[in-house]
Motif scaffolding. Sequence first.
Motif, PDB file in Angstrom:
ATOM      1  N   SER B 128       0.841  -1.191   0.000  1.00 47.99           N
ATOM      2  CA  SER B 128       0.000   0.000   0.000  1.00 47.99           C
ATOM      3  C   SER B 128       0.876   1.241   0.000  1.00 47.99           C
ATOM      4  O   SER B 128       1.967   1.222   0.547  1.00 47.99           O
ATOM      5  N   PRO B 129       0.358   2.320  -0.594  1.00 44.08           N
ATOM      6  CA  PRO B 129       1.184   3.534  -0.620  1.00 44.08           C
ATOM      7  C   PRO B 129       1.367   4.123   0.769  1.00 44.08           C
ATOM      8  O   PRO B 129       0.475   4.075   1.610  1.00 44.08           O
ATOM      9  N   VAL B 130       2.575   4.654   0.982  1.00 43.06           N
ATOM     10  CA  VAL B 130       2.903   5.300   2.247  1.00 43.06           C
ATOM     11  C   VAL B 130       3.080   6.780   1.956  1.00 43.06           C
ATOM     12  O   VAL B 130       3.942   7.153   1.183  1.00 43.06           O
ATOM     13  N   LEU B 131       2.239   7.609   2.537  1.00 47.29           N
ATOM     14  CA  LEU B 131       2.325   9.048   2.282  1.00 47.29           C
ATOM     15  C   LEU B 131       2.876   9.745   3.513  1.00 47.29           C
ATOM     16  O   LEU B 131       2.330   9.605   4.601  1.00 47.29           O
ATOM     17  N   PHE B 132       3.954  10.468   3.322  1.00 49.09           N
ATOM     18  CA  PHE B 132       4.515  11.226   4.433  1.00 49.09           C
ATOM     19  C   PHE B 132       3.910  12.615   4.432  1.00 49.09           C
ATOM     20  O   PHE B 132       3.987  13.326   3.439  1.00 49.09           O
ATOM     21  N   CYS B 133       3.309  12.994   5.527  1.00 48.59           N
ATOM     22  CA  CYS B 133       2.696  14.316   5.587  1.00 48.59           C
ATOM     23  C   CYS B 133       2.862  14.863   6.989  1.00 48.59           C
ATOM     24  O   CYS B 133       2.826  14.124   7.958  1.00 48.59           O
ATOM     25  N   GLU B 134       3.073  16.148   7.095  1.00 52.16           N
ATOM     26  CA  GLU B 134       3.167  16.786   8.397  1.00 52.16           C
ATOM     27  C   GLU B 134       1.817  17.403   8.683  1.00 52.16           C
ATOM     28  O   GLU B 134       1.550  18.543   8.320  1.00 52.16           O
ATOM     29  N   LEU B 135       0.964  16.655   9.333  1.00 54.78           N
ATOM     30  CA  LEU B 135      -0.405  17.139   9.479  1.00 54.78           C
ATOM     31  C   LEU B 135      -0.526  18.326  10.420  1.00 54.78           C
ATOM     32  O   LEU B 135      -1.594  18.888  10.571  1.00 54.78           O
ATOM     33  N   PHE B 167      -2.785   2.033  -7.963  1.00 54.25           N
ATOM     34  CA  PHE B 167      -1.989   2.718  -6.955  1.00 54.25           C
ATOM     35  C   PHE B 167      -0.653   2.044  -6.709  1.00 54.25           C
ATOM     36  O   PHE B 167       0.234   2.631  -6.110  1.00 54.25           O
ATOM     37  N   SER B 168      -0.503   0.825  -7.155  1.00 58.00           N
ATOM     38  CA  SER B 168       0.787   0.171  -6.943  1.00 58.00           C
ATOM     39  C   SER B 168       1.883   0.901  -7.708  1.00 58.00           C
ATOM     40  O   SER B 168       3.042   0.858  -7.332  1.00 58.00           O
ATOM     41  N   SER B 169       1.509   1.622  -8.768  1.00 56.14           N
ATOM     42  CA  SER B 169       2.539   2.369  -9.506  1.00 56.14           C
ATOM     43  C   SER B 169       3.024   3.560  -8.702  1.00 56.14           C
ATOM     44  O   SER B 169       4.112   4.065  -8.923  1.00 56.14           O
ATOM     45  N   VAL B 170       2.232   4.009  -7.726  1.00 59.50           N
ATOM     46  CA  VAL B 170       2.669   5.117  -6.862  1.00 59.50           C
ATOM     47  C   VAL B 170       3.826   4.667  -5.986  1.00 59.50           C
ATOM     48  O   VAL B 170       4.673   5.453  -5.577  1.00 59.50           O
ATOM     49  N   MET B 171       3.873   3.365  -5.697  1.00 59.97           N
ATOM     50  CA  MET B 171       4.868   2.888  -4.755  1.00 59.97           C
ATOM     51  C   MET B 171       6.192   2.581  -5.420  1.00 59.97           C
ATOM     52  O   MET B 171       7.165   2.320  -4.754  1.00 59.97           O
TER      53      MET B 171
END
Lengths: 360, 177
Positions: B128-135, B167-171
């Motif tokens: 699954s995609p992992v999104l780094f965000c500073e919420l 979405f696997s291409s995002v990873m």
Amino acid sequence: MRRSGRPSLRRRQDMDTPDSGGMTPLGRKTAETGINFTSTTRFSRGLTFIRTHTLFGQSPTRRIIPQTSLLQENADPQKIAFLLRKQWTLYSVTPMYKFSYGNLKEYSRLLSAFVAAEKQKGLAVEVGNDLGIKVTLSTLLGLKGTDQDQVAILVQIASRSQLPFENAEDKVVWSGWFCCICGDDLLESVPEDFTCLSLFLANGAESYTAIVGSWFQKTFDCYFSRLTISPLNLAWMAAMWTGCKVDSHMAATELVFSVPCIPQSLDISYAIHPEDAKALWDTVQKTPGEVTQEEVNLFMDCLYSHFHRHFKIHLSATRLVKVSTSIASAHCDGNIKFLHSKHLIGVLTLLTELAISQIQ
Amino acid sequence: MSLVRPFDKLPTLNSAAILLVGTDESQQQQLAEAILKEKKTFKINIHVATSLPLPAERDHIRPRIDLIAFMINMQSKHSLRNVEASLSHMDANFFLGKVCFLITGVGRMNHCSVEMNAVRKLGNLYCSPVLFCELDSEGIRVATAQRLLRMLQICAGHMPGVSALFFSSVMKSSIDE
């Protein structure tokens, strides 16, 4: 859905992570939670620091505890005893250009003049009046991990005694020392003119630290930055130091956690009997002489779950700020206190590694 | 206690539901508000939970969940453990693009209690995609909300020709190729 068979970690060209507040690249101040995006590609600056096994923000998966981590024979026991039981502030230093061990007397003289000049700035003092500050640079023999390590340097600022007695001793008001233990694996191919003494420890007034630091930065074109220790590394220290064998009286292992609360943060102190902590670590560690990330995690999880069972507080949701064992005590702001001379080299090895990873 | 399943309910017309799972409730609240503020052409339901499994009593009134976003705070190991425990209460069909991990708190390296390896392994293990965000930062929160909204649109099937499996291409990282 296609999926790569290799489970190994992949380099990413750029990640949308904001620039980290803790690891400041040389000379640049970064906002703590800013919207700066940095690329994780290494930038070479002429000196190639080859970091083969880590990417952004990674800590090593295993660390070897060197077996022969005793002080070398030519160590002066008095000087080593001087290093123990004092609160030292940690800095990481980039390699120094054209530093020569033969010119230590010359450096002492120049640094004395510099310190005296800085201290007199803004004061109306008679010309020629000696403020009574004396700076000495000397070598600290015996603090070496491998033979390629540079010899440690000790800088001391002493105020000359005002008493007219012959044998009145100077009072040391500030001390600082440079060292680099087992730094070779990480600092490959450093050019000839550079001396790598990556770790700097200071004890005394902050004003003197700033003055000495700025002199070294101007003279040898290096850069000092405060070395802070993340909770991850503090957990490593707690695990590694609990496992060390101490013959004499063992102090309790104490962990201090900071809970972010409004309006004031709450501190939780968790003290564990040293025998129990060592017994727990012995059941967790599989290979003697080697510590892995999983073992550290397991050790800390056991402590957290024990605490949760009794107090219903999840310590894993708090931040570890201080670790104190019989070997040494470390605070996340970058303060360290050595308590045992036998394990001094082991602790310094770990600190050198952290310092080098901060400057890379 | 029931498993969350992606395909056991009928979809409602022109609407989508997202589930946010994480220990930090105030952060979830802020992200949910940011998502609601965005301009969108369909009705959106945002469900928040601290952990899975979801209580069984309200299962019949819950809409079909199209996207689950797990929020992990790098400064709290507890949040990682909570997410790992929740992942075992999900139907495997969800991992075909309908799950993503939101990682917050990386900006302050000195406060990180979770190591990066663990988070990357999680993303790799669950595909699954992992999104780094500073919420904590307003701008990044808005950007993340926009991103999640776009992903939700695709997961709910509102985009013809684009499926959640893409979405696997995002990873993938360009260095790998």
